[in-house]
Every structure is written in structure tokens, then in C-alpha cells.
Design a protein around this motif. Structure first.
Motif, PDB file in Angstrom:
ATOM      1  N   LYS A   1       0.830  -1.206   0.000  1.00  0.00           N
ATOM      2  CA  LYS A   1       0.000   0.000   0.000  1.00  0.00           C
ATOM      3  C   LYS A   1       0.868   1.262   0.000  1.00  0.00           C
ATOM      4  CE  LYS A   1      -4.159  -1.838   2.243  1.00  0.00           C
ATOM      5  NZ  LYS A   1      -5.079  -1.693   3.408  1.00  0.00           N
ATOM      6  N   ILE A   2       1.927   1.223   0.783  1.00  0.00           N
ATOM      7  CA  ILE A   2       2.839   2.377   0.827  1.00  0.00           C
ATOM      8  C   ILE A   2       3.541   2.541  -0.514  1.00  0.00           C
ATOM      9  CG2 ILE A   2       4.886   3.349   1.951  1.00  0.00           C
ATOM     10  CD1 ILE A   2       4.048   1.876   4.497  1.00  0.00           C
ATOM     11  N   ARG A   3       3.945   1.441  -1.095  1.00  0.00           N
ATOM     12  CA  ARG A   3       4.636   1.500  -2.391  1.00  0.00           C
ATOM     13  C   ARG A   3       3.699   2.042  -3.476  1.00  0.00           C
ATOM     14  NH1 ARG A   3       8.259  -3.919  -3.001  1.00  0.00           N
ATOM     15  NH2 ARG A   3       8.585  -2.943  -5.019  1.00  0.00           N
ATOM     16  N   GLN A   4       2.435   1.694  -3.416  1.00  0.00           N
ATOM     17  CA  GLN A   4       1.475   2.217  -4.388  1.00  0.00           C
ATOM     18  C   GLN A   4       1.243   3.707  -4.159  1.00  0.00           C
ATOM     19  OE1 GLN A   4       0.192   1.007  -7.135  1.00  0.00           O
ATOM     20  NE2 GLN A   4      -0.902   2.940  -7.456  1.00  0.00           N
ATOM     21  N   GLN A   5       1.214   4.104  -2.899  1.00  0.00           N
ATOM     22  CA  GLN A   5       1.069   5.535  -2.571  1.00  0.00           C
ATOM     23  C   GLN A   5       2.223   6.321  -3.186  1.00  0.00           C
ATOM     24  OE1 GLN A   5      -1.451   6.431  -0.119  1.00  0.00           O
ATOM     25  NE2 GLN A   5      -1.145   8.599  -0.455  1.00  0.00           N
TER      26      GLN A   5
END
Length: 973
Positions: free
Chosen positions: A514-518
Motif C-alpha cells: 500500500k505504501i509502495r502504491q502511494q
């Protein structure tokens, strides 16, 4: 023979820099001289060091003045004497001593009084005789046994006297014509040949002999080779070594477990650290970190210190050098002549507590902040000179903006411009380094007198370059708002959700999808170092979704890399590695990770070492020289010669050798250390974690800590998009800073323009002590508010809990409070005011919005788009731009920010950032012809016509035309 020489460190008095002063003294035939700057010792050790290099015997002292009144000169006989002078200057600054007409009883200082001095002399005290006073000596019956030659030096040539007088007028903030005789030196204070000076006093051989004896009694020496920092942490170098090894090995187990590569690296680093006597430096830094972590403070260790595995094991940094293949030699190596330093960031609101610990832990006699010197530069020179010549502001502005204008052709302007080059880069005032701290083995006054700037902490009088030359390693204790965002967000999450979160599990964050997609989406507003339009665009172009790519992005965004075209080359090669063309197989081997582009300062080390044939230590010297941190240009020429000699020995073609050197030369001055970029990326991931999982709490923290790239309205918009309900300031719910209650975000009183901080503090304190305010009358009686501030609170809706309209409340306020001046006591009420019968006033959202814009700088009740006279919102949305590439479209955007750059033709162009009606960002490019015809006209909503273009999947609009849209009339007027 010269006992009273001024350099330009006699601020706004002296006219000669240290280097030219020494050259002039030697050329004039002097073998020694005494530098006696006025009320400071800023240049003393610089003078000593450079005199020794050039063969002049140095002596130093201080000319003590009380305002414009000369008191006496103190000349240090030795290092202890300099300390006595520094102690006196420090005492005067700290008001523990006063400057008297008579000097204190010095032990290692010689004192020179003016000829008019009438008191009895001590054994170390003399009377100075100027050339113009020789006739008085002839006529006097006073013994000449204590008289010496006194020839002050302030100017090189007679023509420089005008510059001296201009400086004195600037210092006194008066017109040049108003300068009084006692406020300046004289035309006699000129550097004359030694033979001429001796000839002047030849009839007074006693004075010559006395002066020679005085100078011979001085034996000032200084060791510039040894490190001056606190030499041990435990009072034993051996114990320091053992303690550092234990702490490093303890951290090694926590960080790496059983990792042989890491263990070997720790052993290697510890050996170098011990050999260079830097164990105490590491231990003191660890001690500061240990203390701050025990207090719950967040920190980020960055800069070249992150190249050290030992530093990583000590938790000084959170960057793993092994993961990133970082050279320890970039931080510390046997050939590094200048000391290294750690850069430690703390939250902006906690750094003063860190300073407090350092000064108390290591002692105020041994600890000081690092000083700095601001100089006369650019426009400030013309403004200062213009003022002393009595020019009106308009004339000064014209000289600056249009120096070739016909109106500037006059004697005064010619005079100002003729002095400009002389004054440029002259020291103007002493100030403070933004973060440097010194911890000394000897009392700090052995090296400098101490100033007491507004920070309230002792500060040395010289800068970081002088510290380096003297032998000090500074500790950089920095502050930044990004850490404040992180710290406060964690606190808000705990209060708002009852969750204790850990923002230090960096490895988990790096793997979190999720952080990487953000990160990949570029939805990074508020996140440290990755929120600017340029950085968000770069993240999207790189489709950046991992730590390693982010580290590279943090460096290639730097101006030098971007301007050289290497950022574009990196992006192209990132997406299509087949486009990489290496200059040489060695370059392929060393720059494969960055596709042949030198992205980091460490790349200069790699190329210098593997291609140029330097050992790692020499390669780091090259890197420092290229980045401007090495000030000896001769050394750079020597390294360049060695580079080409090595290239010839290796058989490289001249063209390739020259091209590689050109790339190093053009790149190194602008690049980041890879460790520095990695440290920034760690903090970025912490911010991204909070924005991903706690977006409303995170944006509240960003709003409260200020200092981000954007204005508050942008962060409020982000909080709203994340699901927050935005509330105007409220006397029953708001605090000084913004408060989050569930998903209800109450803007803080701090955002109210012209709000009185003392009143807002009273409002909150009274509410906490005695409960919510029942109505406005209750509020007035409990807070002693004045009418002016009450009206502001009413207009911003702070009493909407009463259910009354703003207009009704304004009527009530005027009944409750008559007009009073701010210094009048407000009326307090013990009996209820009779209820008013008022008509039903109509209040419109547009009227509220105008109040909000006036008081907060942005509307909350409705958006800027709702204020437009048109309902048109553009042909498409920001999210759909990518589907309109190649089309000419119209967009309606609320202005956020713009950045101007100069083209290769030196024309100005702009990059703009806007929000569409849905609150999403889009970017624009304004080439010079379009920008000239359709310029930005400040904040507001614009209609934009242009063509949608895309660069590696990132869309933007090349603007053809742009116009600011009209808004609805203000109904209040």
C-alpha cells in the motif's frame, strides 16, 4: 612596529581582508605585526595561520572600544593571553564584566593606552604615541621608558579612506555628511613602509627600542594540526575504544544478527576510527542520540555519516550502508584533512531541548554554537550606500533595477557603483551557523570570544571554515518540520484512535504494497522531500515504488543533475536500459546501477578510483574539491594533473579522459551524497506510512507544523479529500493549533490573521479551567476580550454554536462592548444583558467565504470554484488528462504554486501547479511567448487553454493562453 592593525573583521570599520593584509605587510618590509580588530577576535587565528604560511611572525590582540570611544589595546603575549582577551570580551557581552577606562590586571596581556592616559601604569602597560603627537613628546618631561610607536592601520591607500567613512556611516545609520570625527579613523591610518615608519620616529630611539622589546616579549604560537574537540568521552582513549566497540557490537546484533560482512565492516571501521582518534566523536554523538531517544524524540541521522556501519549500529542513522553499497571512506578516511561531521535532524520544536542537554552535559565553558558571518552582497550594497548618500528609495530601486537608466548618470550613482566591487563580500555582521555545535577539550575561549545572539547560547565568533582550519569537528544538530509532522501525527493517532504506532520499522514500510502504491501514484502531498510538483512528477515518470529508486530520485532531482540533462537521460535509461552508452567498460562496471549516469557524490569516488586511478582517500579529496568544500585550488590542479597522468598510463584515449573529467567537473558541485539521499528516503517512507494509513491525522500534523512546500489551504484540501470534515475556528472546540476529534478537524486560532496570541491562549486556558462557553456574553465576561478581536472571532464563525447569525452577534457585541482602545480595560459584566430584538438578517455563503478569505487566506464554507461567476469547470478533470494527450483543451484550475526558470536564451518560463474542482492536482508549462502574453496574476482561479502532453506517463498542459476568472462581487460592501 605595527601594534594596531585592523582587518575587515573590524566590522564596518576595517577595509582590508586577511590575505591581502598579510601580503601588504610583507611587501612593506614588516617581519611582524599585531592584528587588533575592534571588540572581537574573529580573524585572530586565521591571521596567525596564514602569517605562518607566508613567513610573517603573527601576533594578535584586541582594540577595546566603548561605542566610538577608544579605551585601550590588549596584545596577547601567548595563547593564555588570547584566552584572557577572549574572556574579557565574553564577560562584557554576557554583562558579567564592564569595559572600564583602565584594563583589568592581565597576566599574559600587554596593554597599550592612548597618549592622553593619565593613570599609573602597571608593568605590562604602555603609552602609545602617534606621529602627530611627537611634538608633545618633545615638550614633555615625562619618562619615555613606557612609550611605544602607535601607528594604527585601517586602510591600504588614501583613496580607501572614503570606503572607510562609508562603512562608518552605514554602521551608525547616518548620512555620510553627518559622520563625526570621533566616529571614524583618520587619513593617517594608512599602511606605510616599515622604513618610512622608522624614519618618522628616528629622533625618538627609545620609542623604537621599546616597541621592539614589546614585540619580542610576545611569543604567540598555535597548533593547527591537532583536533580540538573533547578528546575522550570516558577520560581515557583506551576506554573510549573499548566502549565504542561494545556499543557497536551490541548494535550489530540488533541490526544484522549473525552477518559476517557487517561484522567485518564494523571491525574495519573501528580500526580507522581509533587510528584517527575519532572514538570520542562517535561516542558523544551516540550519547546525544541515546538521551533524545530516552525522551521519546524522533531523529534522522543523515549526510555522509550514514556511510558508516558503526553509525548504523549505534542508531545514529537508519540507513544501512551495506544495502546501498556506501563507501565508509566518503565519511572518514586516513587522507581526509578536514574533520567529518554527523548531521542529526530533530523536530523543530525539540531542538532547543537537545541544545540544552548538550550544553549542560558537556559544560558551558567547553560548548558553543558555531558562528557565521553575513557579508555585503548584491542589492544590499547599493541599498546601504544609497542610504548614506541620502538617496530616496525610488532612486535606489532604479539603480538596482535599471543601472543603465539615464537618470542614474550622476556623481552620486557613479560613486556608489565605483565602491560596489570593493565592498562585495566584505563581512557585515556576525551571526550564527544554522546548526553547528562545538564541544572542546580546552575551554572554548582559548580559541574565540563568545557572542550571545538571540538564540541565547554562547556562540564563537568565527565560521565553519575557520573551525575546520583550527581543528574542530562540529556536531550538526538540525531542526526540520518533517520530523515534526511524523512526531505529532503519532501523538494524534494515539489521542484520536488510542493506537501506539512505531514509525521506526522502516524495513516493513519498504515492503508494504500500500505504501509502495502511494509512492508510485505521486500522492505524496505533505510527505518529506517528495511533495513538490517536480518530485511528484518525477515519481510518476519513474513509476517509483521502491526504496532504491526513491534514493536515486532524491538525488537526480537536484538542480545540477536536472539542468545538465542527466535527469532526463536517467529516466530514459531507467525505462529502456538498451539506450545506455557507456564511455568505457570501467564506467559500465561502476555506474551500472545508475545506467551510466553519475547520480551520487559516491559515483565521483567510484569513477575517480576505478577509472582515474586514485585510491579511495584521494578520490574523496577530488570529490570534496569538486563540490566546493576544498578551498585550496592548487590542490585541485595537482589532482587534475595526476588524473590525466594516470589516464595516459592506462592508455585511455584523450577524448574519453577529457569527457569523463568534464562530467565529473560539471556534476560534482550539485550532487547529493548517496547516504544523504538515502536518509531523506527513509524519512519519506515514514511520512508515506502515516499518510497511507492515517491520512487525516497526518494532514492535521502537517497543518500544525507548517514549513511544507505548500500553503495551509492545500493541506486542508488534502485532509478534506481524506475524509475529514473541516470546521472553522471555534471558541469551544479549537486550540491554538488545529485539533482533530474523530474525523472533525477544527482549524486552530493560529490561522486567524491579526489574531492576538495572548487572547487565544486565554480563551483555551479559561475553557480548560472552567468549562465550555455558554454564549457570547459568558465568553466576554470570562476572557476580557476587546471589541476588535471579538469582531474577528464573530466574522470567522467562532460563535456558531450559539445558533445566531454573524450579523446578530455583531449587534450583540457592540452592546456588550463599547469601542475601546486596546490599552483600555474592557468592561466586565455580572448581570445578564437584556435580550435584543433584531430583524432576521440574511447571511449568504458568499459573504462567509469573503470573511474567511480575509481572515484565513482561503475559504472553508464553499470552494473558490463556487465563488466564480461561471459554472464552467473545464473540458476534463485532472485525473482524465492522461486520456487527452495531444488534444487542445480548456481547464479551470485554482492556482497553487509556480516556479520560474531561465531558458538557454536567458528568457523566463514557468511551471505551474493547479487544483481542479475535485481538488486534484494538474501541472502546466508556460513557455516564454505564452508567459509574456498571459502572465500569472496571483492567487485565484484560472481558465487555461493548452495542449496535453505526456512524459513517461506523466501528463501536463503546455499553455497557449491563460486568464484569471472573475468571482462574484463581495456582498459585504
Amino acid at each position: 612596529m605595527l601594534l594596531n592593525v585592523h582587518s575587515y573583521y573590524s566590522l564596518r570599520y576595517g577595509t582590508i581582508g586577511i590575505d591581502p593584509l598579510i601580503d601588504l605587510l610583507i611587501a612593506a618590509g614588516y617581519d611582524t605585526a599585531v592584528l587588533t580588530d575592534i571588540n572581537n577576535t574573529t580573524g585572530a587565528l586565521e591571521f596567525v595561520r596564514k602569517c605562518l604560511q607566508k613567513g610573517l611572525q603573527p601576533n594578535v590582540g584586541v582594540e577595546f572600544r566603548q561605542g566610538d570611544i577608544f579605551r585601550y589595546i590588549g596584545i596577547a603575549r601567548n595563547a593564555e593571553g588570547l584566552k584572557e582577551l577572549n574572556d574579557l570580551l565574553t564577560g562584557i557581552t554576557f554583562r558579567t564584566h564592564t569595559l572600564e577606562e583602565t584594563a583589568p590586571a592581565f597576566n599574559n596581556v600587554l596593554v597599550l593606552y592612548p597618549f592622553e592616559y593619565v593613570h599609573a601604569l602597571r608593568d605590562n602597560e604602555y603609552i602609545g604615541v602617534k606621529k602627530v603627537q611627537l611634538n608633545k613628546v618633545r615638550a614633555s618631561t615625562v619618562s619615555r621608558s613606557r612609550m611605544v610607536i602607535w601607528h594604527p592601520v585601517t586602510i591600504e591607500k588614501l583613496k580607501d579612506f572614503r570606503l572607510h567613512c562609508q562603512l562608518r556611516a552605514i554602521d551608525n545609520n547616518i548620512l555620510l555628511s553627518q559622520l563625526q570625527k570621533q566616529q571614524a579613523g583618520t587619513r593617517e591610518d594608512i599602511l606605510i613602509p616599515c622604513a618610512t615608519l622608522l624614519a618618522t620616529y628616528k629622533e625618538f630611539p627609545e620609542l623604537i627600542l621599546n616597541t621592539e622589546a614589546l614585540l619580542k616579549s610576545c611569543n604567540f604560537s598555535f597548533d593547527f594540526l591537532t583536533v580540538k574537540n573533547k578528546s575522550t568521552f570516558t577520560n581515557s582513549r583506551y576506554d573510549d575504544k573499548q566502549l565504542l566497540r561494545k556499543l557497536a557490537n551490541d548494535g550489530l546484533k540488533q541490526r544484522y544478527g549473525n552477518n559476517k560482512e557487517a561484522a567485518d565492516r564494523v571491525d574495519t571501521e573501528l580500526e580507522i576510527i581509533d587510528n584517527l582518534a575519532f572514538s570520542s566523536y562517535f561516542l558523544i554523538t551516540h550519547d546525544i542520540i541515546r538521551h533524545t531517544m530516552s525522551r521519546g524524540f524522533y531523529h534522522v541521522g543523515r549526510g555522509s555519516g550514514a556511510n558508516s556501519v558503526v553509525a548504523y549500529c549505534l542508531r545514529i542513522t537508519d540507513v544501512c550502508p551495506i544495502e546501498l553499497d556506501l563507501y565508509f571512506e566518503r565519511f572518514l578516511n586516513p587522507k581526509r584533512k578536514s574533520p567529518p561531521d554527523f548531521d542529526i535532524d530533530f523536530s523543530w520544536d525539540q531542538r532547543d531541548e537537545v541544545y540544552d542537554y548538550i550544553f549542560k552535559r558537556y559544560g558551558s565553558k567547553y560548548t558553543a554554537l558555531l558562528g557565521a558571518t553575513s557579508t555585503f552582497r548584491d542589492r544590499s550594497i547599493i541599498r546601504e550606500l544609497g542610504k548614506v548618500y541620502g538617496l530616496p528609495k525610488g532612486d535606489i530601486d532604479r539603480i538596482i533595477d535599471d543601472p543603465a537608466a539615464v537618470q542614474n548618470k550622476n556623481e552620486i550613482t557613479d560613486m556608489i557603483l565605483s565602491v560596489y566591487n570593493q565592498l562585495e563580500d566584505f563581512p557585515n555582521m556576525r551571526t550564527i551557523h544554522p546548526c553547528g555545535v562545538l564541544i572542546s577539550e580546552q575551554p572554548i575561549t582559548y580559541y574565540s570570544a563568545l557572542d550571545l545572539p538571540p538564540k541565547g547560547l554562547p556562540t564563537v565568533q568565527w565560521d565553519m571554515y575557520a573551525a575546520e582550519d583550527i581543528g574542530f569537528e562540529k556536531f550538526d544538530i538540525l531542526s526540520q518540520r518533517g520530523i515534526g509532522h511524523i512526531k505529532e501525527c503519532a501523538d494524534i493517532v494515539k489521542t484520536n484512535r488510542g493506537l501506539q504506532i512505531d514509525v521506526h520499522t522502516i524495513e516493513d514500510f519498504k515492503r508494504d504494497p500500500k505504501i509502495r502504491q502511494q509512492l508510485k501514484s505521486g500522492d505524496t502531498i505533505g510527505c518529506f522531500y517528495v511533495e513538490s510538483p517536480a518530485m511528484r512528477g518525477l515519481l510518476k515518470k519513474l513509476k517509483c515504488d521502491n526504496y532504491i529508486t526513491l534514493v536515486a530520485a532524491s538525488s537526480i532531482i537536484r538542480p545540477g543533475v536536472a539542468k545538465s540533462g542527466m535527469m532526463k537521460a536517467y529516466i530514459e535509461r531507467f525505462h529502456d536500459p538498451t539506450k545506455v552508452q557507456y564511455l568505457h567498460p570501467v564506467m559500465e562496471e561502476q555506474l551500472k546501477e545508475t545506467y551510466g549516469v553519475m547520480v551520487y557524490q559516491e559515483d565521483v569516488l567510484k569513477v575517480g578510483h576505478h577509472f582515474g586511478g586514485f585510491d579511495i582517500a584521494d578520490a574523496d579529496v577530488l570529490r570534496r574539491m569538486m563540490s566546493g568544500k576544498g578551498r585550496d585550488k592548487r590542490h585541485l590542479l595537482e589532482i587534475e594533473d595526476k588524473y590525466y597522468a594516470n589516464c595516459r598510463e592506462f592508455g585511455y584515449p584523450d577524448a574519453i579522459a577529457k569527457e569523463v573529467w568534464r562530467q565529473i567537473e560539471s556534476f560534482a558541485g550539485y550532487s547529493f551524497s548517496k547516504a544523504h539521499s538515502a536518509s531523506f528516503a527513509v524519512e519519506s517512507f515514514q511520512s508515506l506510512y502515516l499518510k497511507t494509513y492515517y491520512p487525516i491525522e497526518f494532514m492535521t500534523a502537517v497543518i500544525n507544523n507548517f514549513g511544507g512546500f505548500y500553503s495551509t489551504k492545500v493541506y486542508v484540501n488534502e485532509a478534506k479529500k481524506a475524509g475529514a470534515t473541516i470546521h472553522l475556528p471555534c471558541v469551544n472546540n479549537s486550540n491554538h493549533y488545529t485539533v482533530l476529534k474523530g474525523t472533525d478537524l477544527y482549524l486552530g486560532f493560529v490561522h486567524i490573521k491579526d489574531g492576538e496570541a495572548s487572547l487565544m491562549e486565554r480563551v483555551v486556558a479559561e475553557r480548560l479551567a472552567n468549562g465550555l462557553y455558554v454564549n457570547m456574553e459568558d465568553f466576554v465576561s470570562r476572557t476580557s476580550v476587546l471589541l476588535e478581536q471579538l469582531v474577528v472571532l464573530i466574522r470567522i464563525g467562532a460563535f456558531r454554536f450559539t445558533g445566531k447569525t454573524k450579523k446578530a452577534l455583531l449587534w450583540e457585541a457592540h452592546v456588550l462592548l463599547t469601542k475601546t482602545k486596546k490599552d483600555d480595560a474592557p468592561r466586565l459584566f455580572t448581570n445578564p444583558v437584556k435580550a435584543l430584538k433584531l430583524p432576521n438578517f440574511e447571511v449568504t455563503p458568499v459573504e462567509d467565504a469573503y470573511d474567511e478569505i480575509e481572515i484565513l487566506n482561503f475559504p472553508v464554507t464553499i470552494s473558490m470554484f463556487d465563488l466564480l461567476q461561471t459554472d464552467y469547470r473545464g473540458d476534463t478533470s485532472a485525473k482524465d488528462l492522461i486520456n487527452n494527450v495531444g488534444r487542445s483543451i480548456r481547464m479551470v484550475g485554482n492556482y497553487v504554486a509556480s516556479k520560474y526558470v531561465r531558458t538557454s536564451r536567458n528568457e523566463i518560463m514557468n511551471f505551474g501547479t493547479f487544483l481542479d474542482s475535485a481538488g486534484d492536482f494538474f501541472d502546466t508549462t508556460h513557455f516564454p511567448p505564452s508567459l509574456r502574453a498571459y502572465p500569472f496574476k496571483g492567487a485565484g482561479v484560472y481558465l487555461i487553454l493548452g495542449t496535453v502532453v505526456e512524459d513517461f506517463g506523466f501528463p501536463s498542459i503546455e499553455v497557449e493562453k491563460m486568464a484569471k476568472l472573475p468571482i462574484k462581487e463581495d456582498p459585504r460592501s
